[in-house]
Design a protein around this motif. Structure first.
Motif, PDB file in Angstrom:
ATOM      1  N   GLY A  89       1.053  -0.939   0.162  1.00 24.93           N
ATOM      2  CA  GLY A  89      -0.142   0.350   0.567  1.00 24.93           C
ATOM      3  C   GLY A  89       0.985   1.187  -0.019  1.00 24.93           C
ATOM      4  O   GLY A  89       1.874   1.507   0.082  1.00 24.93           O
ATOM      5  N   VAL A  90       0.187   1.995  -0.819  1.00 25.26           N
ATOM      6  CA  VAL A  90       1.655   4.038  -0.346  1.00 25.26           C
ATOM      7  C   VAL A  90       0.267   4.873   0.149  1.00 25.26           C
ATOM      8  O   VAL A  90      -0.713   4.730   1.283  1.00 25.26           O
ATOM      9  N   ALA A  91       0.802   5.667   1.458  1.00 25.24           N
ATOM     10  CA  ALA A  91       0.494   6.260   2.211  1.00 25.24           C
ATOM     11  C   ALA A  91       1.300   7.748   2.129  1.00 25.24           C
ATOM     12  O   ALA A  91       2.121   7.918   1.812  1.00 25.24           O
ATOM     13  N   THR A  92       0.550   8.971   1.406  1.00 27.34           N
ATOM     14  CA  THR A  92       1.169   9.996   0.409  1.00 27.34           C
ATOM     15  C   THR A  92       0.546  11.321   0.407  1.00 27.34           C
ATOM     16  O   THR A  92      -1.050  11.189   0.829  1.00 27.34           O
ATOM     17  N   GLY A  93       0.707  12.773   0.365  1.00 36.20           N
ATOM     18  CA  GLY A  93       0.366  13.638   0.501  1.00 36.20           C
ATOM     19  C   GLY A  93       0.192  14.259  -0.693  1.00 36.20           C
ATOM     20  O   GLY A  93      -1.290  14.731  -1.288  1.00 36.20           O
ATOM     21  N   ARG A  94      -0.498  12.732  -1.454  1.00 30.35           N
ATOM     22  CA  ARG A  94      -1.148  13.555  -3.751  1.00 30.35           C
ATOM     23  C   ARG A  94      -2.456  13.235  -2.863  1.00 30.35           C
ATOM     24  O   ARG A  94      -2.627  11.972  -2.315  1.00 30.35           O
ATOM     25  N   HIS A  95      -3.145  13.597  -4.108  1.00 25.37           N
ATOM     26  CA  HIS A  95      -4.480  13.434  -4.386  1.00 25.37           C
ATOM     27  C   HIS A  95      -4.272  11.901  -4.892  1.00 25.37           C
ATOM     28  O   HIS A  95      -3.326  11.017  -6.090  1.00 25.37           O
ATOM     29  N   ILE A  96      -5.562  10.878  -5.517  1.00 23.45           N
ATOM     30  CA  ILE A  96      -5.522   9.850  -5.894  1.00 23.45           C
ATOM     31  C   ILE A  96      -4.964   9.974  -7.625  1.00 23.45           C
ATOM     32  O   ILE A  96      -4.966   9.034  -8.080  1.00 23.45           O
ATOM     33  N   GLU A  97      -5.413  11.229  -7.982  1.00 24.10           N
ATOM     34  CA  GLU A  97      -5.787  11.544  -9.314  1.00 24.10           C
ATOM     35  C   GLU A  97      -4.152  10.642  -9.447  1.00 24.10           C
ATOM     36  O   GLU A  97      -3.163  10.346 -10.287  1.00 24.10           O
ATOM     37  N   SER A  98      -3.085  12.023  -8.896  1.00 23.07           N
ATOM     38  CA  SER A  98      -1.971  11.908  -8.647  1.00 23.07           C
ATOM     39  C   SER A  98      -0.985  11.054  -8.292  1.00 23.07           C
ATOM     40  O   SER A  98       0.054  10.822  -9.656  1.00 23.07           O
ATOM     41  N   THR A 152      -4.404   8.498   0.876  1.00 20.67           N
ATOM     42  CA  THR A 152      -3.772   9.917  -0.251  1.00 20.67           C
ATOM     43  C   THR A 152      -4.449  10.581   0.079  1.00 20.67           C
ATOM     44  O   THR A 152      -4.909  11.049   1.755  1.00 20.67           O
ATOM     45  N   SER A 153      -3.876  12.333   0.096  1.00 21.61           N
ATOM     46  CA  SER A 153      -4.322  13.957  -0.198  1.00 21.61           C
ATOM     47  C   SER A 153      -4.186  13.618   1.908  1.00 21.61           C
ATOM     48  O   SER A 153      -5.414  14.468   2.478  1.00 21.61           O
ATOM     49  N   VAL A 154      -3.350  13.210   2.164  1.00 25.59           N
ATOM     50  CA  VAL A 154      -2.536  13.791   3.647  1.00 25.59           C
ATOM     51  C   VAL A 154      -3.439  12.616   4.567  1.00 25.59           C
ATOM     52  O   VAL A 154      -3.310  13.051   5.605  1.00 25.59           O
ATOM     53  N   GLY A 155      -3.797  11.637   4.145  1.00 23.13           N
ATOM     54  CA  GLY A 155      -4.528  10.740   5.122  1.00 23.13           C
ATOM     55  C   GLY A 155      -6.493  10.995   5.180  1.00 23.13           C
ATOM     56  O   GLY A 155      -6.627  10.233   5.857  1.00 23.13           O
TER      57      GLY A 155
END
Length: 724
Positions: free
Chosen positions: A522-531, A549-552
């Motif tokens: 899995g990934v956890a990122t500040g990016r939004h889902i499309e990015s 995504t989107s900082v959680g």
């Protein structure tokens, strides 16, 4: 209340030494009235017919310097109440000011225990700032109401110490007020109800907080155990503690000026000794009895009590008070009611000279034993004496006022008798445990908030998350069994500068994951889902099993990118995005990022550090506008405003709880301060070699692995390190 609706209440009190019998009150600054209150609260709540069970969670201490009682994982208080001790940090006993780095582990361990218990708490009740930090996280993950009792408040204590001449840098180094106050602010923002002991606490002390919300506060004063604290007109024979006192006193049958407190500077006992030492008439009228916890070797005590005892012994010597002042080395909890009754029989007085006193449990104990009281004109004593009319208040900073109150207490025997009788009536009317519990449970039953997570099954079952897919998902959604139900562990990584950055390392990592069908990704990122999808495709990364995504603030599940709508509902708690934008529109040097970066539960800004206020000032201003939010500042220019419950770390724990993954089955990887909450706690964690400097503060944590390898090489290194 029907049996099916009987309450399960979780109490949290992290610091100090807590056990069911023979509490070591006054042993140190952390083992005072709070420990007594939470144990008695657990006992009396459990005896109410509307309550099924009460669990009091505290820290497990396995230290040869303290009793082995505190190393027992479970202690039964009765058949419906127990103390549960959780491993948190080093085995040894620690003062509360140095516990902060270990509270994430405490929170994760508490969450694990709740899941294994098979019963969702109806409420979680935290006590003091450290438990508030734990409580608002666990209550947030579970979606249950949080009740909080502050006991004492950091902003108030800090200001009083500054007023007394303490240096800001020195008290910050010792007490960590910045961390404590931030935890208090977050707790006040999260709590459904804040229980205070006095009206002054609500009106004056909590008012100095940005998240002050008096409509969510209730004054419910503690009760006193009248089975232990009761009056006796004539003692048949002196209690055992009398022999210890007699060793110090030339005339042990003279009236007592009884002072019982912890040996900490805030209790202001030295001021009392100075007043007594400079007043010969007072010395002739009464003995001074100081019960200041238990001690063995003062030289081995912590700095604060060592300082107090050093000053007291110096004053006793300066004024030559030998034979007039008693200061025994030890006493048991059973001696305390005997001391009050002994002082009452000799027509003495109880005195509390503290600089600040949030409540003052000793005052109602003394009153219940028929002993009049003198007390500081602050906090609880103002309410107690207002209700009971059983003594006098004084200014603890004015020696003349302390002296005036002491002389008045011994001037009129009729007045003494009136105070004693008034105190007994006042306790029965205002400070019984029966009235406390009835008011407490009435508050709980008005809380309408319900959990949005099912944690009752000890193993994973298919969560009800299937809903309309995200805009980035294919148009048709498969209802086939999700892969997450069959995996036994997951690697969850930040993307930028962690997962990606070195193509060869990424290929090697993906090949390693493919070798292990039981391991998910899995990934956890500040990016939004499309990015996120775009950059993963660009780097050739297969679609993850879970995308935070989107900082959680958003969670999606593969392979169809189904959004977790329950998470959206969960973090919507107290979220006011329109008001946030209105307030932020007035901020200099802060402008909205492009529309593509804005989400339902994330408002993103670009910050010009040269023109904008400090980020701490921005977030405090939002709090002052009664906006309960979380701010994430990264790369010195990006500011994300999220709901209070949203972050990568919170989303990770929500996911683990919902799908039934123990946190030790998650390996999380990150590189920046953005990832800190995800990395701390009970997860297995790796910081890659190319990490940002802000994560260096975590290097001493034994449960976080700092890899030498950069990017995905560091993650591969961690897979081997943990034998994952």
């Amino acid at each position: 209340m029907a049996d099916s609706k009987r309450l399960y209440i979780v109490l949290i009190s992290v610091h100090g030494l807590i056990r069911g019998q023979n509490l070591e009150l006054g042993r140190d600054a952390d083992t005072g009235g709070q420990t007594k209150y939470v144990v008695e609260l657990a006992q009396v709540l459990s005896q109410h017919p509307d309550v099924e069970r009460v669990d009091l969670f505290t820290r497990l201490v396995n230290d040869h310097k303290v009793s082995p009682d505190y190393a027992e994982p479970v202690e039964m208080l009765n058949d419906r109440a127990r103390i549960i001790r959780i491993n948190c940090g080093p085995r040894r006993y620690l003062r509360k000011e140095v516990l902060w780095p270990y509270l994430d582990v405490f929170a994760d361990e508490l969450l694990r225990h709740v899941r294994q218990s098979g019963r969702m708490p109806d409420v979680i009740h935290s006590h003091y700032a450290d438990a508030g930090y734990v409580g608002c996280r666990v209550a947030g993950w579970l979606g249950v109401p949080l009740i909080h009792t502050g006991h004492s408040l950091g902003r108030v204590k800090r200001q009083r110490m500054l007023d007394n001449g303490s240096k800001p840098e020195a008290i910050e180094e010792q007490y960590h007020f910045k961390t404590r106050i931030e935890a208090e602010e977050t707790t006040l923002a999260s709590a459904a109800v804040v229980i205070a002991s006095t009206h002054q606490e609500v009106d004056d002390q909590y008012r100095v907080y940005d998240n002050y919300s008096p409509h969510r506060m209730a004054v419910i004063p503690p009760g006193v155990d009248t089975k232990r604290f009761y009056p006796i007109k004539i003692l048949d024979q002196p209690p055992p503690i009398f022999q210890d006192l007699s060793r110090f006193l030339n005339q042990p049958y003279k009236p007592f000026i009884l002072c019982l407190s912890r040996p900490v500077p805030r209790k202001n006992v030295s001021a009392l000794v100075k007043v007594y030492g400079e007043d010969r008439e007072l010395q002739e009228r009464a003995n001074l009895v100081l019960i200041l916890g238990n001690r063995t070797d003062i030289s081995k005590m912590e700095a604060s009590p060592r300082q107090v005892f050093g000053e007291l012994f110096s004053l006793i010597d300066r004024y030559d008070l030998y034979g007039r002042v008693a200061y025994p080395k030890a006493h048991s909890s059973d001696d305390v009611p005997d001391l009050y009754r002994l002082a009452a029989q000799q027509q003495g007085i109880f005195i509390n000279p503290a600089l600040t006193e949030p409540f003052g449990l000793t005052l109602i104990e003394a009153a219940a034993c028929g002993l009049p009281v003198l007390a500081t004109a602050d906090g609880g004593p103002r309410d107690i004496l207002g209700n009971c009319d059983n003594g006098l208040l004084f200014d603890p900073l004015d020696p003349k006022d302390i002296r005036r109150a002491l002389h008045a207490a011994f001037a009129d025997q009729v007045q003494w008798q009136t105070w004693a009788a008034n105190g007994l009536k006042g306790i029965e009317t205002h400070y019984s445990w029966k009235s406390h519990v009835e008011n407490y449970l009435a508050k709980i039953e008005t809380l309408a908030q319900k959990s949005v997570i099912s944690i009752l099954s000890p193993r994973r079952t298919e969560p009800e998350i299937w809903a309309t897919p995200a805009s980035a998902a294919p148009p048709s959604v498969s209802t086939s069994r999700n892969r997450l139900l069959d995996l036994d562990r997951l690697l969850i990584s930040d993307i930028d500068n962690t997962l990606i950055g070195d193509k060869d390392a990424l290929i090697a990592l993906m090949e390693e994951i493919a070798k292990h069908p039981g391991m998910g990704f899995g990934v956890a990122t500040g990016r939004h889902i499309e990015s996120t999808l775009m950059v993963l495709e660009e780097w050739g990364v297969p679609l993850p099993d879970v995308l935070i995504t989107s900082v959680g603030s958003e969670i999606h599940y593969g392979p169809q990118l189904v959004p977790d709508t329950s998470w959206q509902q969960h973090i919507n708690y107290r979220w006011q995005p329109q008001r946030v934008q209105q307030v932020m529109n007035n901020m200099a040097g802060i402008v909205l990022q492009p529309k593509v970066n804005q989400r339902r539960h994330k408002i993103s800004y670009i910050v010009d550090p040269a023109a904008a206020p400090e980020i701490d000032q921005v977030l405090r201003y939002l709090r002052q506008q009664k906006l309960q939010v979380r701010g994430i500042f990264s790369h010195e220019q990006f500011l994300d405003i999220l709901p209070l419950r949203a972050s990568k770390g919170d989303a990770l724990r929500y996911f683990a709880l919902k799908w039934g993954y123990p946190l030790k089955k998650l390996l999380v990887a990150g590189d920046s301060g953005n990832d800190e909450q995800m990395l701390t706690g009970n997860t297995l964690a790796v910081v890659v070699g190319n990490h940002s400097p802000e994560l260096e503060k975590l290097r001493d944590r034994s449960d976080i692995y700092f890899a030498d390898g950069h990017y995905s090489w560091g993650i591969l290194e961690a897979l081997r390190h943990y034998n994952f």
